[in-house]
Every structure is written in C-alpha cells, then in structure tokens.
Write an enzyme that holds these catalytic residues in place. Structure first.
Site, PDB file in Angstrom:
ATOM      1  N   SER A   1      -0.900  65.505  20.033  1.00 29.48           N
ATOM      2  CA  SER A   1       0.468  65.875  20.372  1.00 29.48           C
ATOM      3  C   SER A   1       0.505  66.612  21.715  1.00 29.48           C
ATOM      4  O   SER A   1      -0.008  66.121  22.697  1.00 29.48           O
ATOM      5  CB  SER A   1       1.057  66.714  19.231  1.00 29.48           C
ATOM      6  OG  SER A   1       2.435  66.882  19.362  1.00 29.48           O
TER       7      SER A   1
ATOM      8  N   ASP B   1       2.719  61.090  15.412  1.00 32.14           N
ATOM      9  CA  ASP B   1       2.025  62.303  15.846  1.00 32.14           C
ATOM     10  C   ASP B   1       0.623  62.416  15.254  1.00 32.14           C
ATOM     11  O   ASP B   1       0.440  62.391  14.044  1.00 32.14           O
ATOM     12  CB  ASP B   1       2.866  63.517  15.425  1.00 32.14           C
ATOM     13  CG  ASP B   1       2.471  64.781  16.166  1.00 32.14           C
ATOM     14  OD1 ASP B   1       1.267  65.047  16.296  1.00 32.14           O
ATOM     15  OD2 ASP B   1       3.376  65.504  16.619  1.00 32.14           O
TER      16      ASP B   1
END
Length: 278
Positions: A65, A185
């Site tokens: 991320s 993610d």
C-alpha cells in the site's frame, strides 16, 4: 546471521559484527499505512541525508500500500521526496474536504493517486525497480498474497502500485486488473513484507516490534499481529489506524513526517550507520 537483541528491536548488528562480515544483504521494507505514509517519507528523507552507506547496501526494497509507494520513490526518484510530501498534504486535504471522505460519490480516489505517480515516477522507473522492488498485492478471488518484483513497463509498475493501494469501497468499487486478474490492497494479506534472504529493516508509523517506528512512552507489552506487523496494543496506535484512512490536518501530518525523520535518525545512530551531513 541475525541476532535477537530485544523485543522492540528484533534484529540488530553490532558494529564489530558488521566490520567483520560487512553488510552483505540488507533489505528495506515499508509497512502499509494509508495516509500515514507521510511518516515513511520522513524516514526516507532521513535515510537519504544521514544513511547513504546503508542505502548503498540495500539489495531490495519492499512494501504494501502506502509503503510500496514510499519504497518505489526512495528507489527510483529519491530527489522527488519533497514533491511527494506536498502531494500527500494536498491529497489529504482533498479527502478532508469531501463529504464522506475518499468514499464520496463522484470522487475518484484511484485517479488522483495515479496522477501523483505519473508526475513523480521517472520514465525508467520500471527498469530501476525490476527485481529490486517487491510490492505486496492481494488476489480478490483467492485472498492470497503475491509479491511482485518484475515490471515490464512503467505502466506495469504503476498498475501494481495501484493494486497494492486499492481498498474496496473506500477507494472505489472496481479492483485493479493486472495480468488478467483482479487485485486489492496488499496490506490485507501482508502489510510488511519480510524478504527471505538477508536482514530486512522494517519501517512503520505504528509502534511495535519494528526497526524504525514510534517508541510510545508508557506502553504495555501487549502486541497484536496485524497482517505481519507486530504492533503494540495502545490508544496511540488506535488513533493512528483511524488517521490512516481519515487523514488529519496538515500540521499533524507534518508532525508525523518529522517523527519519521527522527525515528530513522535514532535507528541509524543505534546501528552506527549515521552520517553527519549538512
């Protein structure tokens, strides 16, 4: 060989050991943390200014991320860290102005993030990152983690970084497509990649068993593992979790940047890697 030296700093090399064996294989990994990625940029700034010897010995960079974004910038465009800071402040302010934050109907979180990557990553970013940058992403169908380190083009790299940053609903409704599959993610399945070879120096804005992280005062020795991050169970960390998705004001973000810088300097001094550069 890694030596266990304390709960809060699990891997530390003495100066004598480093002089004898050298820094043979060092990796640098940045944790997933949303808008707290400004902490990573502070740490990256400190490494650039006071840790060049360490950076020169880093074989691989990794992240999930926001951590993957920080790692990619430090590896491919360290001269643009200040530009990244300003982009983060502006991006956070945009989110704060939206009625429902990033999830506000009509607001395109991913397009805004892409615009930042387009302006910051150099044309040869994929070549610089190839086999040196490891990006954590999550397969939306199998829920399995994948660390991607091969990039055929700059667009390929951007797609992987976008995938690693995509939080369903918060960032949109359509997962990122990459090589015929859909991804989300990387923090869901591996928010702090530890590479198998050598020592991985870890960076996180959450206080815990990490190399570069805040050292909260009066903390309890109670830890919780969140997707490969051992963080202390504390009110301060709960506040940080909330700030990761709902960014605070510019002054607070600037404070987080300064904290990242200071924590990285503390780590460099502790490890005898600190270089006093004007």
């Amino acid at each position: 060989m890694s030596i266990h030296c304390s709960d809060s700093q699990p891997f530390c090399f003495s100066r004598a050991a480093r002089l004898q064996g050298g820094m043979k294989h060092i990796n640098l990994s940045f944790a997933g943390c949303g808008f707290l990625g400004i902490y990573h940029l502070g740490a990256a700034s400190a490494l650039c200014k006071h840790g060049q010897k360490l950076l020169q010995n880093v074989k691989a960079f990794a992240g999930a991320s926001a951590g993957s974004l920080a790692a990619s910038v430090l590896l491919t465009a360290p001269e643009k860290i200040e530009e990244c800071n300003e982009f983060t402040y502006q991006f956070a302010e945009e989110i704060r102005r939206q009625s429902f934050g990033a999830a506000t109907p009509g607001y395109d979180f991913m397009a805004r993030l892409r615009s930042g990557m387009e302006s910051i990553l150099p044309p040869d970013a994929h070549e610089l990152a190839h086999h040196r940058l490891h990006v954590s992403i999550t397969n939306t169908r199998t829920r399995e983690n994948l660390l991607v380190s091969s990039f055929s083009s700059r667009e390929d790299l951007i797609q992987v970084l976008l995938a690693s940053s995509f939080i369903p609903v918060y960032a949109g409704l359509r997962p990122v497509e990459y090589r015929g599959q859909k991804w989300a993610d990387g923090g869901f399945t591996n928010s702090l990649p530890i590479l198998p070879a050598g020592r991985t120096v870890t960076v996180s804005p959450f206080s815990g068993r990490l190399d570069i992280s805040p050292q909260d005062r009066g903390r309890l020795d109670l830890y919780v593992n969140i997707s490969n991050q051992d963080i202390v169970l504390s009110v301060a960390n709960l506040v940080r979790l909330q700030q990761a998705l709902f960014p605070p004001g510019r002054r607070t973000l600037q404070g987080l940047h300064q904290r990242g810088f200071a924590d990285a300097v503390r780590f460099l001094r502790k490890e005898d890697w600190f270089e006093d550069r004007a």
